[in-house]
Write an enzyme that holds these catalytic residues in place. Structure first.
Site, PDB file in Angstrom:
ATOM      1  N   ARG A  58       0.812  -1.220   0.000  1.00  0.00           N
ATOM      2  CA  ARG A  58       0.000   0.000   0.000  1.00  0.00           C
ATOM      3  C   ARG A  58       0.845   1.269   0.000  1.00  0.00           C
ATOM      4  O   ARG A  58       0.352   2.348  -0.337  1.00  0.00           O
ATOM      5  CB  ARG A  58      -1.005  -0.034   1.159  1.00  0.00           C
ATOM      6  CG  ARG A  58      -2.241  -0.842   0.792  1.00  0.00           C
ATOM      7  CD  ARG A  58      -3.086  -1.166   1.988  1.00  0.00           C
ATOM      8  NE  ARG A  58      -2.615  -2.385   2.611  1.00  0.00           N
ATOM      9  CZ  ARG A  58      -2.882  -2.726   3.865  1.00  0.00           C
ATOM     10  NH1 ARG A  58      -3.597  -1.938   4.627  1.00  0.00           N
ATOM     11  NH2 ARG A  58      -2.428  -3.858   4.349  1.00  0.00           N
ATOM     12  N   GLU A  95       5.295 -10.315  15.593  1.00  0.00           N
ATOM     13  CA  GLU A  95       4.764 -10.860  16.842  1.00  0.00           C
ATOM     14  C   GLU A  95       5.211 -12.321  17.012  1.00  0.00           C
ATOM     15  O   GLU A  95       5.651 -12.737  18.071  1.00  0.00           O
ATOM     16  CB  GLU A  95       3.237 -10.758  16.806  1.00  0.00           C
ATOM     17  CG  GLU A  95       2.591 -10.809  18.163  1.00  0.00           C
ATOM     18  CD  GLU A  95       1.079 -10.631  18.041  1.00  0.00           C
ATOM     19  OE1 GLU A  95       0.614 -10.139  16.995  1.00  0.00           O
ATOM     20  OE2 GLU A  95       0.392 -11.008  18.999  1.00  0.00           O
TER      21      GLU A  95
HETATM   22  P1  AMP Z   1       3.502  -2.035  11.541  1.00  0.00           P
HETATM   23  O1  AMP Z   1       4.756  -2.667  10.991  1.00  0.00           O
HETATM   24  O2  AMP Z   1       2.976  -2.721  12.769  1.00  0.00           O
HETATM   25  O3  AMP Z   1       3.660  -0.546  11.750  1.00  0.00           O
HETATM   26  O4  AMP Z   1       2.376  -2.266  10.459  1.00  0.00           O
HETATM   27  C1  AMP Z   1       2.379  -1.507   9.331  1.00  0.00           C
HETATM   28  C2  AMP Z   1       1.853  -2.230   8.127  1.00  0.00           C
HETATM   29  O5  AMP Z   1       0.803  -3.159   8.429  1.00  0.00           O
HETATM   30  C3  AMP Z   1       1.291  -1.193   7.189  1.00  0.00           C
HETATM   31  O6  AMP Z   1       1.893  -1.396   5.944  1.00  0.00           O
HETATM   32  C4  AMP Z   1      -0.194  -1.431   7.172  1.00  0.00           C
HETATM   33  O7  AMP Z   1      -0.608  -1.531   5.839  1.00  0.00           O
HETATM   34  C5  AMP Z   1      -0.441  -2.736   7.911  1.00  0.00           C
HETATM   35  N1  AMP Z   1      -1.365  -2.599   9.065  1.00  0.00           N
HETATM   36  C6  AMP Z   1      -1.044  -2.767  10.373  1.00  0.00           C
HETATM   37  N2  AMP Z   1      -2.109  -2.605  11.171  1.00  0.00           N
HETATM   38  C7  AMP Z   1      -3.146  -2.304  10.358  1.00  0.00           C
HETATM   39  C8  AMP Z   1      -4.548  -1.985  10.574  1.00  0.00           C
HETATM   40  N3  AMP Z   1      -5.108  -1.943  11.801  1.00  0.00           N
HETATM   41  N4  AMP Z   1      -5.308  -1.711   9.496  1.00  0.00           N
HETATM   42  C9  AMP Z   1      -4.765  -1.740   8.250  1.00  0.00           C
HETATM   43  N5  AMP Z   1      -3.487  -2.015   7.987  1.00  0.00           N
HETATM   44  C10 AMP Z   1      -2.671  -2.310   9.012  1.00  0.00           C
END
Ligand code: AMP
Length: 170
Positions: A58, A95
């Site tokens: 995305r 995780e």
């Molecule tokens: P993080 O590495 O935990 O910051 O997760 C980021 C990636 O996971 C991003 O590229 C988001 O597209 C996806 N992501 C994580 N949590 C969500 C959520 N609640 N809704 C949509 N996309 C998420």
């Protein structure tokens, strides 16, 4: 414009307990999409980037039109095995287990000023890993931009001390 009104929330996707922020409803709205890219451009222009790095998948959707708008290039960060030429790789913790991201070794010239772009920052694991990947290229990360920030997860702590733009916070 109320961007939150264009972002759909899907409970328990992709697994129980996750409230998924669905940006497809924002993307399909012509005014919403244009406003999002224009606002990101307005807020990020002052970092004077000369390249955008966007994360699969995305980050591509927002990163490429933002690069076009700013008149600079776009470099994709991808999951392992997708990029055809020589890559830098970075492993990062999930995780459960680990994941890996890759960037073409020859995509960024030394001295590039990089703006990192993704749709959403949650725990910051993806963004933090991408920042370390950019470091490997010898380029300078001058800013990060996300359409959505999940504030409680404090993803910012994974990022180096650079300006961070987020358009919508939950
Ligand atoms: P993080 O590495 O935990 O910051 O997760 C980021 C990636 O996971 C991003 O590229 C988001 O597209 C996806 N992501 C994580 N949590 C969500 C959520 N609640 N809704 C949509 N996309 C998420």
């Amino acid at each position: 414009m109320d961007l939150k009104a264009l972002i759909r929330e899907i409970p328990d996707f992709p697994k129980p307990g996750i409230l998924f922020k669905d940006i497809t409803t924002l993307l399909q709205n012509a005014e919403g999409l244009r406003y999002t890219i224009d606002l990101l451009a307005e807020k990020c222009a002052e970092f004077a980037p000369n390249c955008i790095v966007g994360m699969e998948s995305r980050g591509f959707i927002f990163g490429a039109p933002l690069a076009y708008k700013l008149g600079i290039g776009f470099v994709p960060v991808r999951k392992p095995g997708k990029l055809p030429s020589a890559v830098h790789s970075i492993e990062y913790d999930l995780e459960y287990g680990t994941d890996c991201l890759e960037i073409h070794k020859d995509a960024l010239q030394g001295g590039c000023r990089i703006l990192m772009v993704d749709d959403l920052i949650a725990t910051g694991g993806t963004a933090g890993a991408t920042a370390r990947l950019i470091q490997k290229t010898g380029c300078e990360l001058v800013g990060c931009a996300f359409v959505i920030e999940l504030k409680d997860l404090n993803g910012r702590r994974q990022l180096p001390d650079v300006p961070i733009v987020t358009l919508v916070q939950y």
